[in-house]
Design a protein around this motif. Structure first.
Motif, mmCIF file in Angstrom:
data_model
loop_
_atom_site.group_PDB
_atom_site.id
_atom_site.type_symbol
_atom_site.label_atom_id
_atom_site.label_comp_id
_atom_site.label_asym_id
_atom_site.label_seq_id
_atom_site.Cartn_x
_atom_site.Cartn_y
_atom_site.Cartn_z
ATOM 1 N N ILE A 283 0.836 -1.210 0.000
ATOM 2 C CA ILE A 283 0.000 0.000 0.000
ATOM 3 C C ILE A 283 0.868 1.256 0.000
ATOM 4 C CG2 ILE A 283 -1.718 1.300 1.307
ATOM 5 C CD1 ILE A 283 -2.813 -1.343 2.324
ATOM 6 N N LEU A 284 1.947 1.241 0.755
ATOM 7 C CA LEU A 284 2.844 2.392 0.791
ATOM 8 C C LEU A 284 3.349 2.743 -0.607
ATOM 9 C CD1 LEU A 284 5.082 1.858 3.972
ATOM 10 C CD2 LEU A 284 3.665 3.853 3.486
ATOM 11 N N ALA A 285 3.863 1.737 -1.305
ATOM 12 C CA ALA A 285 4.439 1.975 -2.623
ATOM 13 C C ALA A 285 3.388 2.081 -3.705
ATOM 14 C CB ALA A 285 5.423 0.850 -2.965
ATOM 15 N N GLY A 286 2.319 1.276 -3.588
ATOM 16 C CA GLY A 286 1.334 1.226 -4.649
ATOM 17 C C GLY A 286 0.344 2.367 -4.648
ATOM 18 N N VAL A 287 0.050 2.932 -3.465
ATOM 19 C CA VAL A 287 -1.004 3.942 -3.375
ATOM 20 C C VAL A 287 -0.530 5.245 -2.737
ATOM 21 C CG1 VAL A 287 -3.333 4.445 -2.539
ATOM 22 C CG2 VAL A 287 -2.734 2.099 -3.178
ATOM 23 N N LEU A 288 0.097 5.157 -1.553
ATOM 24 C CA LEU A 288 0.380 6.375 -0.797
ATOM 25 C C LEU A 288 1.336 7.310 -1.520
ATOM 26 C CD1 LEU A 288 0.536 5.170 2.915
ATOM 27 C CD2 LEU A 288 -1.414 5.756 1.483
ATOM 28 N N LEU A 289 2.336 6.773 -2.210
ATOM 29 C CA LEU A 289 3.237 7.640 -2.970
ATOM 30 C C LEU A 289 2.478 8.412 -4.042
ATOM 31 C CD1 LEU A 289 6.458 5.491 -3.601
ATOM 32 C CD2 LEU A 289 6.132 7.312 -1.946
ATOM 33 N N LYS A 290 1.456 7.792 -4.594
ATOM 34 C CA LYS A 290 0.707 8.419 -5.690
ATOM 35 C C LYS A 290 -0.129 9.602 -5.202
ATOM 36 C CE LYS A 290 2.569 5.010 -7.661
ATOM 37 N NZ LYS A 290 3.235 4.493 -6.482
ATOM 38 N N MET A 291 -0.391 9.645 -3.901
ATOM 39 C CA MET A 291 -1.114 10.803 -3.366
ATOM 40 C C MET A 291 -0.314 12.081 -3.592
ATOM 41 S SD MET A 291 -2.641 9.400 0.233
ATOM 42 C CE MET A 291 -3.798 8.033 0.290
ATOM 43 N N GLY A 292 1.008 11.993 -3.509
ATOM 44 C CA GLY A 292 1.841 13.166 -3.744
ATOM 45 C C GLY A 292 1.737 13.662 -5.173
ATOM 46 N N GLY A 293 1.832 12.747 -6.141
ATOM 47 C CA GLY A 293 1.709 13.142 -7.538
ATOM 48 C C GLY A 293 0.330 13.671 -7.856
ATOM 49 N N TYR A 294 -0.679 13.028 -7.300
ATOM 50 C CA TYR A 294 -2.054 13.481 -7.501
ATOM 51 C C TYR A 294 -2.234 14.894 -6.949
ATOM 52 C CZ TYR A 294 -7.064 13.996 -6.602
ATOM 53 O OH TYR A 294 -8.348 14.480 -6.524
ATOM 54 N N GLY A 295 -1.728 15.148 -5.751
ATOM 55 C CA GLY A 295 -1.856 16.471 -5.147
ATOM 56 C C GLY A 295 -1.178 17.556 -5.965
ATOM 57 N N LEU A 296 -0.007 17.240 -6.530
ATOM 58 C CA LEU A 296 0.694 18.228 -7.354
ATOM 59 C C LEU A 296 -0.130 18.618 -8.578
ATOM 60 C CD1 LEU A 296 4.401 16.941 -7.292
ATOM 61 C CD2 LEU A 296 3.520 19.054 -6.301
#
Length: 561
Positions: free
Chosen positions: A250-263
């Protein structure tokens, strides 16, 4: 019709949260009922997503859809405002898939199973809430809610240094997320009229450039920590190194993507003028991430830390795509987030499968296990090839899109583009080096056989011969667990690999979900660049100055309903 007025998104985000409240009431002693219950809830929610988006989402539209808005706390201007568009929908599906398979991967959890599955379902809801929040204050609440389950999942079910890793993760992300709250308040309070945190209304406001630059910088820190942008990335290797495999997925598959999505959601759409100034910085940070992450990955003796730094490197391509000012580049950034979410999740899952057999993550202590675990070897190799961006895999399509997008960008000078692409290409060289080296150390091991002699060992049973060896660690056959991948494990890995191959051979499988939106976002960015360049033709340093862009005939604003 009832189907048209039904609150589909509210049901999707609240189902796991409400269902988690029943876990303490379930009659279960060994944890078997709880795990079946949690898996059933996760599957039901994922199927609900598929049905809702298949029936009620129009991929040709760039506007918010399935919008639900209810007044929550009117004194603060806070509303339960949720919706989806091309940016959020693919990431909602990614979160649903990865979290569901992570719960299935945690099938053997026997330590406090009620609490474990309760936290997994709460995390499920929080992740979806981040991606569908249309109210920036609601996004902040969901962002903070997600931190608590991750902290507990790492600190209770992690490795020897789990408390340190969990605390570092919480401090980094909680401290950085304050910038989301401050930026949201500043944008809501700016100007006259009713205070609103709705992103549609915030996107209409005309902020002074100085304020935009400050807001952009603050949000870049907040989302940069989650995206693991150098030098805000140091929590990631520690968290991955200590977290259990399902949590790492979940950390690698989803949570990191929150940063890109927010940008993309806030920095690019709401603060387009500021992005014109920050874009070269993002491109430089992307190059640093790619090279720095690759070099550090190769130096890691721990399997999961090596994969963690690999994630740092791959997130650099997201930054490059975001900074490209091209339709293909931004589309590539979205595809890279989706692709990496699938690839990283399966890699960390297989790392957990390997750890279950060898009881070590030290690469120097492994070797030769490909002979006794051929299925694990085959699955791990396929996942590694996807991360290497082998043609036919999703990683190839996403990274190629980013490279072409940056190369064809008319915003930057030819010198800047050449240097950026050349340095980024080092990542294509470093990635196979550290991943193929990992495969060699784990599954081959020069001169190491799957069995060895223990003539001088101190084991109690002196009659045992041919002890099983994993690298330099030899254990008696009665104590070794070197069985190959079980059907459950093969199924989980296959779910990821099928999608990775599907997107690799037919990228439109993913891109059709968001192309309309990314094109609208880039049109808005290029319009912002044109307007800024009219006043300041040399907005970049001399080495980055570029010819004027022709004024677009029709301005596209992505926040129009």
């Amino acid at each position: 019709m009832i189907a048209d007025s039904f609150p589909w998104l509210s049901a999707i985000v609240l189902l796991p949260l409400i269902a988690s409240l029943a876990i303490p009431l379930l009659p279960d002693k060994g944890g078997k009922t709880v795990r079946w219950y949690a898996l059933g809830v996760a599957i039901a929610d994922f199927l609900l997503m598929l049905y809702t988006f298949w029936q009620h989402y129009d991929s040709s539209s760039a506007t918010f859809q399935l919008t639900e808005k209810y007044t929550w706390i009117p004194q603060l201007g806070l509303s339960w405002a949720i919706s989806v568009d091309g940016l959020s929908l693919p990431l909602v599906l990614l979160a649903g898939l990865v979290t569901t398979l992570s719960i299935f991967a945690a099938w053997q959890v026997d330590h406090k199973p009620r609490l474990f599955y309760f936290l997994m379902l709460v995390l499920y809801s929080a992740q979806i809430g981040v991606f569908i929040a249309q109210d920036i204050l609601l996004l902040f609440i969901m962002w903070e809610l997600e931190l608590v389950p991750v902290y507990l999942l790492v600190s209770i079910w992690g490795g020897q240094k789990r408390q340190y890793a969990a605390t570092k993760f919480l401090l980094y992300t909680a401290a950085a997320s304050i910038f989301i709250l401050v930026a949201g308040l500043a944008m809501a309070l700016y100007g006259e009229g009713t205070i609103s945190f709705d992103m549609v209304e915030l996107g209409i406001k005309d902020y002074p450039l100085a304020l935009e630059l400050l807001l952009y910088a603050g949000l870049l820190i907040a989302f940069g920590v989650k995206l693991a942008v150098f030098p805000l990335h140091t929590w990631l290797p520690d968290a991955h190194g200590e977290a259990s495999a399902p949590v790492s997925m979940i950390l690698a598959g989803v949570l990191l993507k929150m940063g890109g999505y927010g940008l993309i959601r806030l920095n690019l759409e709401l603060l387009s003028d500021a992005h014109v100034y920050f874009a070269p910085i993002l491109a430089m940070l992307g190059v640093i991430n790619i090279v720095y992450g690759g070099l550090n990955s190769f130096a890691q003796p721990n399997m999961k830390r090596r994969l963690a730094f690999s994630s740092v490197s791959h997130m650099g391509f997201v930054l490059l795509g975001i900074a490209s000012f091209t339709d293909l580049g931004i589309s590539g950034a979205m595809l890279q987030m989706i692709s990496h979410g699938l690839i990283a999740a399966v890699l960390f899952f297989l790392a957990g499968v390997t750890y279950d057999r060898t009881h070590t993550l030290a690469l120097d202590s492994m070797g030769g296990i490909g002979q006794v675990m051929p299925k694990v070897f085959a699955l791990f190799t396929a996942a590694a090839m996807a991360s290497v961006a082998l043609p036919g895999m999703s990683g190839f399509a996403s990274e190629l899109s980013v490279f072409v997008g940056v190369t064809t960008s008319d915003i930057y000078s030819s010198t800047f583009r050449t240097v950026t692409v050349f340095l980024s290409a080092l990542g294509l060289i470093l990635t196979p080096i550290y991943l193929l080296s990992l495969l060699r150390q784990v599954f081959y091991g020069a001169g190491v056989a799957p069995t060895c002699e223990l003539d001088n060992s101190n084991f109690e049973n002196k009659d045992e011969e041919g002890a099983v060896c994993f690298g330099t660690d030899c254990v008696l056959p009665a104590n070794a667990v070197y069985t190959d991948a079980k059907p459950r494990e093969v199924f989980i890995a296959a779910c990821f690999l099928v999608l990775i191959l599907g997107i690799g051979f037919y990228p439109k499988l993913a891109t059709q979900l968001y192309d309309a939106k990314t094109v609208a976002v880039n049109a808005q960015l290029r319009e912002a660049y044109f307007q800024v360049a009219q006043d300041k033709p040399q907005i970049y340093a001399q080495g980055l100055s570029v010819p004027q862009i022709k004024e677009p005939s029709v301005a596209t604003v992505s926040y129009n309903r």
